[in-house]
Design a protein around this motif. Structure first.
Motif, short mmCIF file in Angstrom:
data_model
loop_
_atom_site.label_atom_id
_atom_site.label_comp_id
_atom_site.label_asym_id
_atom_site.label_seq_id
_atom_site.Cartn_x
_atom_site.Cartn_y
_atom_site.Cartn_z
N LYS A 233 28.51 -4.69 12.35
CA LYS A 233 28.28 -4.48 10.91
C LYS A 233 28.14 -3.00 10.50
O LYS A 233 27.58 -2.67 9.47
N GLY A 235 30.96 -0.97 10.51
CA GLY A 235 32.27 -0.51 10.02
C GLY A 235 33.32 -0.51 11.13
O GLY A 235 34.31 0.23 11.05
N THR A 236 33.12 -1.35 12.14
CA THR A 236 34.04 -1.36 13.29
C THR A 236 35.45 -1.84 12.90
O THR A 236 36.44 -1.33 13.39
N ARG A 237 35.51 -2.81 12.01
CA ARG A 237 36.82 -3.30 11.59
C ARG A 237 37.57 -2.23 10.81
O ARG A 237 38.76 -2.00 11.02
N ALA A 238 36.84 -1.58 9.93
CA ALA A 238 37.47 -0.51 9.14
C ALA A 238 38.02 0.57 10.08
O ALA A 238 39.15 1.03 9.92
N TYR A 242 41.90 1.59 10.25
CA TYR A 242 42.31 2.96 9.92
C TYR A 242 43.08 3.55 11.10
O TYR A 242 44.08 4.24 10.91
N LYS A 286 38.49 -3.77 19.68
CA LYS A 286 37.10 -3.61 19.27
C LYS A 286 36.33 -4.91 19.50
O LYS A 286 36.81 -6.00 19.18
N ARG A 314 25.51 3.09 11.56
CA ARG A 314 25.18 3.05 10.14
C ARG A 314 23.66 2.94 10.08
O ARG A 314 23.04 2.43 11.03
N SER A 322 23.07 -6.20 6.31
CA SER A 322 24.47 -6.65 6.40
C SER A 322 24.60 -7.80 7.41
O SER A 322 25.29 -8.79 7.16
N PHE A 420 34.94 0.29 -1.48
CA PHE A 420 35.42 0.48 -0.12
C PHE A 420 36.88 0.89 -0.12
O PHE A 420 37.68 0.34 -0.88
N PRO A 421 37.21 1.81 0.76
CA PRO A 421 38.61 2.24 0.80
C PRO A 421 39.54 1.12 1.27
O PRO A 421 39.20 0.37 2.19
N LYS A 437 33.87 -8.65 4.53
CA LYS A 437 33.48 -7.23 4.50
C LYS A 437 33.14 -6.82 3.08
O LYS A 437 33.80 -7.24 2.13
N GLY A 438 32.15 -5.97 3.00
CA GLY A 438 31.77 -5.47 1.68
C GLY A 438 31.09 -6.52 0.81
O GLY A 438 31.21 -6.51 -0.41
N ARG A 439 30.38 -7.43 1.46
CA ARG A 439 29.65 -8.45 0.68
C ARG A 439 28.49 -7.79 -0.07
O ARG A 439 27.96 -6.76 0.34
N HIS A 441 24.77 -7.19 -1.05
CA HIS A 441 23.50 -7.30 -0.31
C HIS A 441 22.40 -7.76 -1.26
O HIS A 441 22.41 -7.39 -2.44
N1 LIG Z 1 37.13 -0.14 3.95
C1 LIG Z 1 36.14 -1.00 4.09
N2 LIG Z 1 36.23 -2.20 3.54
C2 LIG Z 1 35.21 -3.08 3.70
N3 LIG Z 1 34.08 -2.83 4.40
C3 LIG Z 1 33.98 -1.64 4.96
C4 LIG Z 1 34.98 -0.67 4.84
N4 LIG Z 1 34.59 0.42 5.50
C5 LIG Z 1 33.40 0.16 6.01
N5 LIG Z 1 33.01 -1.08 5.69
C6 LIG Z 1 31.76 -1.66 6.10
O1 LIG Z 1 32.01 -2.44 7.26
C7 LIG Z 1 30.94 -3.37 7.31
C8 LIG Z 1 31.30 -4.45 8.29
O2 LIG Z 1 31.21 -3.88 9.56
P1 LIG Z 1 32.04 -4.39 10.79
O3 LIG Z 1 33.48 -4.38 10.49
O4 LIG Z 1 31.61 -3.60 11.97
O5 LIG Z 1 31.53 -5.87 10.90
S1 LIG Z 1 31.68 -6.82 12.18
O6 LIG Z 1 30.69 -6.41 13.15
O7 LIG Z 1 33.04 -6.71 12.66
O8 LIG Z 1 31.39 -8.16 11.64
C9 LIG Z 1 30.79 -3.81 5.89
O9 LIG Z 1 29.46 -4.23 5.74
P2 LIG Z 1 28.96 -5.04 4.45
O10 LIG Z 1 29.10 -4.10 3.31
O11 LIG Z 1 27.57 -5.40 4.70
O12 LIG Z 1 29.84 -6.23 4.34
C10 LIG Z 1 31.10 -2.57 5.09
O13 LIG Z 1 29.97 -1.92 4.62
#
Ligand SMILES: Nc1ncnc2c1ncn2[C@@H]1O[C@H](COP(=O)(O)OS(=O)(=O)O)[C@@H](OP(=O)(O)O)[C@H]1O
Length: 474
Positions: A233, A235-238, A242, A286, A314, A322, A420-421, A437-439, A441
């Motif tokens: 949570k 930002g690993t997916r982002a 990227y 990842k 973070r 998150s 979010f970008p 992602k980006g839910r 809070h």
């Molecule tokens: N570009 C973009 N779009 C959407 N979200 C973004 C982005 N960059 C960073 N984030 C942040 O990534 C948070 C989710 O983290 P992870 O991807 O590591 O989650 S996971 O562990 O794979 O479930 C997610 O957390 P939440 O905001 O709580 O949903 C985001 O804050």
């Protein structure tokens, strides 16, 4: 000779004349039509000013081609991005500003990428094309997975080493293997490989870059040379998405959980999950659970002691919230405040709750540093990944030894909560899945927030000291 005979002779001469010239005209017309309808036309666009980077999104306009739409209304049918396995075989760490342009669709409605690199150094030895700069390899990635990557014909050449961009218009018949000879205005060309089911109209974008791998190299699956190990949570997916913008990177989409759950399945199983890559590309995956799983550093070290590790962090308080939001979408939960505190009166933190434990970064980091030196671990600021992604990614590229490629133009805020970008990949807009992602809070009681901050403060301080960087969390 009788008059009628002479007249007959004149008529037949006239007939022969008409037939002969008529045939020539018809043949000429047919040849002209064949040329037009052969569907194969390549011309060299004016060379770009040197050092000018053409953005993928601008390529169709630059080349004067129309982008196609599909039945679903999307301008970009078949975009295969997201959390699935990635087949993109974009390659070559040397091709700094090279980017793929618009692509065509085959008859199944699939899109594909076409990349080429002009290797100005190489020639083909004793072949007929010796001395010609080599266009190599022409990579196409047609469709959803990897299974349908057409073979690459490395006998592909281009005559004009000065040109940056080649426009290629192709109209191959469905279900047929066609060998086409593509003529350029310079009268030399490419021998295209065989493509099946291709019915496309795509620009081929070439930049003067030097591929590091052999032109005839066949991409293979490799074990990762770099990993995004966590934190969940943060930002690993982002980060992974990227990184996938970079032509020198390929990445497994879903989380393999190899070192924490599936180790018994063996390295061959693990390798199979990876997309194919060239020797000059990095393979990544990842799995955020790696960061907190005690045995992972040692197992990972056994596989590759030189592996590069990326850790996104973070503010542990927002990370915990998150995590809570994510967990509450799977099953009904008490309030965050209730779960975070063991005893609200005493303000005791529930350190056995995973959402809290994960954020004690110093504790996990200690284990990693017992196995890997800090120079093999790069810390990514999850907050900056949102606020200034290009800058944060430049540091990641440097750490991974990739040439700078990812830049501001790859990101845009439009369309996804405006916060979010989102990214432009191959000219295709792509945002992370809004459902995960980006839910939003919940508002958390400020006293509980303060209590959590107080709890994390000493751990954060220790973490900053360990990694040599102050992230400034309150
Ligand atoms: N570009 C973009 N779009 C959407 N979200 C973004 C982005 N960059 C960073 N984030 C942040 O990534 C948070 C989710 O983290 P992870 O991807 O590591 O989650 S996971 O562990 O794979 O479930 C997610 O957390 P939440 O905001 O709580 O949903 C985001 O804050």
């Amino acid at each position: 000779m009788s008059r009628s005979f002479r007249r007959g002779t004149r008529i037949s001469r006239f007939r022969r004349y008409i037939c002969g010239h008529g045939l020539t005209v018809i043949m000429g017309f047919t040849m002209f039509m064949l040329f037009l309808c052969s569907g194969t036309l390549v011309h060299l666009s004016p060379a770009l000013p040197s050092g000018h980077a053409l953005d993928a999104a601008d390529i169709p306009a630059y080349l004067g081609v129309q982008e196609r739409g599909d039945a679903s209304g999307s301008r970009y049918p078949g975009d295969n991005s997201g959390d699935r396995s990635y087949g993109s075989q974009r390659h070559n760490r040397a091709l700094q500003f090279m980017d793929a342009g618009r692509f065509g669709r085959n008859t199944k409605g699939e899109t594909g990428d076409f990349l080429g690199v002009v290797d100005k150094r190489s020639s083909t030895g004793g072949s007929a094309d010796a001395g010609q700069p080599k266009l190599s390899p022409l990579i196409s990635n047609f469709n959803a997975g990897e299974q349908n990557v057409p073979s690459i014909n490395t006998r592909t050449f281009i005559s004009d080493s000065k040109s940056d961009v080649v426009k290629m218009k192709t109209d191959f018949k469905a279900n047929s293997d066609i060998e086409k000879s593509i003529r350029t205005s310079q009268n030399v060309a490419m021998n295209s490989s065989k493509y099946n089911n291709l019915n496309s109209d795509f620009p081929l974008v070439l930049r003067g870059a030097e591929p590091l791998h052999n032109a005839s190299e066949v991409p293979v699956k490799r074990l990762p040379q770099a990993l995004v190990i966590g934190a969940k949570k943060a930002g690993t997916r982002a980060l992974l998405e990227y990184l996938r913008l970079h032509p020198g990177v390929v990445a497994a989409g879903p989380e393999p959980h190899f070192f924490d759950r599936n180790y018994h399945l063996g390295l061959d199983w693990y390798r199979e999950l990876m997309p194919r890559s060239y020797s000059d590309q990095l393979t990544l995956e990842k799995t955020p659970a790696y960061f907190i799983t005690p045995e992972v550093p040692r197992l990972l070290h056994q596989m590759n002691p030189e592996i590069k590790l990326l850790l996104v962090v973070r503010d542990p308080v927002t990370r915990a919230i998150s995590d809570y939001v994510q967990a509450s979408t799977k099953r009904p939960l008490d309030s965050f405040e209730h779960m975070a505190l063991l005893d609200p009166r005493l303000g005791l933190i529930n350190t056995s709750w995973a959402a809290i434990k994960i954020g004690i970064y110093a504790k996990h980091m200690e284990r990693w540093l017992q196995v890997f030196p800090m120079r093999q671990i790069h810390l990514v600021d999850g907050h900056k990944l949102v606020s200034d992604p290009a800058k944060e990614m430049a540091k990641v590229e440097k750490f991974l030894g990739l040439p700078p490629f990812i830049r501001d133009e790859h990101f845009f805020l439009r369309g996804f909560k405006g916060t979010f970008p989102c990214i432009m990949r191959h000219g295709v807009p792509h945002c992370l899945d809004e459902k995960t992602k980006g839910r939003d809070h919940p508002d958390v009681d400020s006293k509980v927030l303060q209590r959590l901050r107080d709890f994390y403060r000493p751990f954060n301080a220790k973490f900053y000291q360990m990694v040599g960087h102050d992230f400034g969390w309150l």
